[in-house]
Design a protein around this motif. Structure first.
Motif, PDB file in Angstrom:
ATOM      1  N   SER A  13       0.874  -1.166   0.000  1.00 61.53           N
ATOM      2  CA  SER A  13       0.000   0.000   0.000  1.00 61.53           C
ATOM      3  C   SER A  13       0.912   1.216   0.000  1.00 61.53           C
ATOM      4  CB  SER A  13      -0.883  -0.019   1.249  1.00 61.53           C
ATOM      5  OG  SER A  13      -1.659   1.155   1.292  1.00 61.53           O
ATOM      6  N   ASN A  25     -12.210   4.310  -7.628  1.00 63.31           N
ATOM      7  CA  ASN A  25     -13.299   3.895  -6.740  1.00 63.31           C
ATOM      8  C   ASN A  25     -12.904   2.834  -5.713  1.00 63.31           C
ATOM      9  OD1 ASN A  25     -15.419   5.569  -6.936  1.00 63.31           O
ATOM     10  ND2 ASN A  25     -16.673   4.298  -8.300  1.00 63.31           N
ATOM     11  N   VAL A  26     -11.635   2.463  -5.673  1.00 58.83           N
ATOM     12  CA  VAL A  26     -11.195   1.469  -4.679  1.00 58.83           C
ATOM     13  C   VAL A  26     -11.271   2.042  -3.270  1.00 58.83           C
ATOM     14  CG1 VAL A  26      -9.092   0.347  -3.781  1.00 58.83           C
ATOM     15  CG2 VAL A  26      -9.763   0.007  -6.147  1.00 58.83           C
ATOM     16  N   SER A  27     -10.796   3.282  -3.104  1.00 57.19           N
ATOM     17  CA  SER A  27     -10.767   3.897  -1.766  1.00 57.19           C
ATOM     18  C   SER A  27     -10.507   5.393  -1.920  1.00 57.19           C
ATOM     19  CB  SER A  27      -9.658   3.268  -0.916  1.00 57.19           C
ATOM     20  OG  SER A  27      -8.404   3.660  -1.440  1.00 57.19           O
ATOM     21  N   ASP A  45      -8.193   7.245  -0.666  1.00 61.18           N
ATOM     22  CA  ASP A  45      -6.786   7.638  -0.890  1.00 61.18           C
ATOM     23  C   ASP A  45      -6.342   7.310  -2.308  1.00 61.18           C
ATOM     24  OD1 ASP A  45      -6.355   4.733  -0.121  1.00 61.18           O
ATOM     25  OD2 ASP A  45      -4.270   5.350  -0.425  1.00 61.18           O
ATOM     26  N   HIS A  65      -8.314   7.434  -4.893  1.00 55.74           N
ATOM     27  CA  HIS A  65      -8.944   8.508  -5.659  1.00 55.74           C
ATOM     28  C   HIS A  65      -8.073   9.770  -5.624  1.00 55.74           C
ATOM     29  CE1 HIS A  65     -11.856  11.552  -6.873  1.00 55.74           C
ATOM     30  NE2 HIS A  65     -12.637  10.579  -7.313  1.00 55.74           N
TER      31      HIS A  65
END
Ligand code: HCA
Ligand code: CU
Length: 462
Positions: free
Chosen positions: A22, A49-51, A53, A55
């Motif tokens: 990450s 659209n995963v999360s 951060d 974005h």
């Protein structure tokens, strides 16, 4: 022959799908800037659209004004395309699983519905002014006629690039070539190769796709990605140069980039990996070393200087006399042939010693010849010093004072048992002691712990 090979780096998207990885937003920005600097023309920055951060990272990277085209990944749903548009990327990469397994077991869509969905979402993205790549996920396990149909539909709806990923890494180069030759002929779009490495075929399959007419190849730094990852940037770019004489990125900066991503991902490439691995230009057996010392091409596919590295001759029980003579002369030590034989004999009779460093060789030369070669031992020492500060002092002020001392070259505030880390260089032990005393004398320092640097592993370590 390969006509075109645009590198698309997906370290920030596919690479962050590696278990345990990450990246922070500043790390992503630094990686993107470095990729741009070395000439990577397409950077897949993430799936917004995963999360939150991810974005933010995609949006920030898109706003950096890089030369590279910035892409966002998106499922074939309008909400994902909206998110990509909000990030202001140049291109959205819309993916949908097209194999029976993906459609039937994962997406619960029939083939007709999937074609319609892709056309709708591609059209929607185009109406937002985005360039579109369509990815037929699991393409290599999709029945050919259906794959052709959905790729044509995506192209008609406005996707000018199509990715045909080998999502589970089951292809072989010849089959890859056949697949791309047909698609390139039958679909009006440019094709991307995205090869997973489950069977160790990622680089070979990527090159086969390019030979068959794909014009872009997906890579990641150090081959990061889901499971065993995808084709590594350094391996693909170097193979393109060495085998096809194609220039893509600045090859001499690849080792530094690899080290940066090792640090940020926490995943290191193995010592024997191609191009950037520690052993890539090390020669060990007597026969190999003698060959390379006579002419490096004897045992090298390409010169290490091509990627900004150097060759190394390893000394252990496999070593021959040429290598011993070469290493000693490099240290300024001239011995007679009998003395070299004697050094070699000692080396061959000590199988537990795995790799002789310069200081070890000098010691052996001294023992064997009875002469003193003290001057040959490198005197410069580098030391890492961990410093503990009193809890009621301002650590930053202590760190700043330490960084102004003579011999201190690098200072970091750190978390954990110690508060500050400093790197010190000195030309002698007494000089080192002086610097240490200076550090201990800084107000607020209550303890130090010093370690000598024995060997460095950096981009230019070999
Ligand atoms: C994924 C799937 C993907 C997509 C490749 C591509 C794959 O992780 O979402 O967009 O070209 O391997 O199929 O990485
Ligand atoms: Cu993938």
């Amino acid at each position: 022959m390969i006509e075109k090979a645009y590198i698309l780096d997906s370290t920030l998207r596919e690479g962050e799908q590696t278990p345990g990885v990450s990246f922070t937003i500043p790390e992503k920005i630094e990686i993107a800037q470095k990729l741009d600097e070395i000439g990577v023309p397409m950077i897949e920055a993430g799936h917004p659209n995963v999360s939150p951060d991810v974005h933010e990272a995609v949006k920030k990277i898109a706003s950096l004004g890089l030369k590279a085209e910035i892409l966002a990944h998106a499922r074939a749903v309008k909400a994902d395309v909206d998110a990509a548009a909000r990030c202001d990327v140049d291109r959205v990469a819309i993916f949908l699983g097209t194999s029976y397994t993906h459609l039937h077991d994962q997406l619960h869509l029939d083939q007709e519905e999937a074609v319609k969905r892709v056309m709708d979402v591609v059209t929607y993205a185009r109406s937002h002014g985005l360039k579109v790549r369509f990815t037929a996920e699991d393409a290599s396990r999709t029945e050919y006629n259906y794959l052709l149909r959905i790729c044509r539909a995506a192209a008609e709806a406005g996707a000018d690039r199509i990715s045909v990923p080998d999502t589970v890494g089951i292809m072989r180069p010849a089959a890859m070539g056949d697949l791309y030759r047909r698609l390139v002929k039958e679909v009006n779009a440019e094709f991307d190769a995205h090869c997973h490495n489950d069977l160790g075929m990622a680089v070979a399959n990527s090159l086969a796709a390019l030979e068959a007419g794909a014009t872009a190849v997906h890579v990641s730094v150090n081959g990061l990605g889901e499971r065993t990852g995808i084709a590594p940037l350094a391996d693909v770019a170097t193979a393109l140069k060495v085998i096809y004489n194609m220039d893509t990125v600045k090859l001499e900066q690849l080792p530094a980039l690899s080290v940066m991503v090792e640090r940020y991902s926490g995943i290191v490439r193995s010592q024997n990996s191609p191009v950037v691995g520690e052993n890539a230009f090390s020669h060990k057996s007597g026969v190999h070393a003698a060959g390379v010392l006579a002419n490096p091409a004897t045992y090298e596919a390409f010169p290490p200087e091509l990627i900004g590295r150097h060759r190394a001759i390893i000394i252990d029980k496999y070593t021959g006399r040429h290598a011993v003579k070469y290493q000693l002369e490099r240290l300024g030590i001239q011995l007679s042939s009998e003395q070299i034989e004697a050094v070699l004999e000692r080396i061959k009779n000590n199988p537990t010693m795995r790799n002789y460093r310069d200081a070890d060789l000098v010691e052996l030369a001294e023992k064997t010849s009875g002469m003193s070669f003290a001057a040959a031992v490198p005197k410069r020492v580098e030391v890492v010093i961990l410093i503990k500060c009193d809890s009621n002092v301002y650590t930053t002020a202590v760190a700043r004072k330490i960084s102004s001392l003579k011999g201190v070259i690098d200072v970091n505030e750190i978390s954990g048992e110690f508060d500050v880390e400093a790197k010190v260089v000195a030309d002698s032990v007494s000089e080192l002691n002086q610097t240490l005393e200076g550090i201990r004398g800084v107000g607020g320092v209550i303890g130090t712990n010093s370690s000598l640097i024995l060997k460095k592993f950096g981009s230019n370590s070999q």
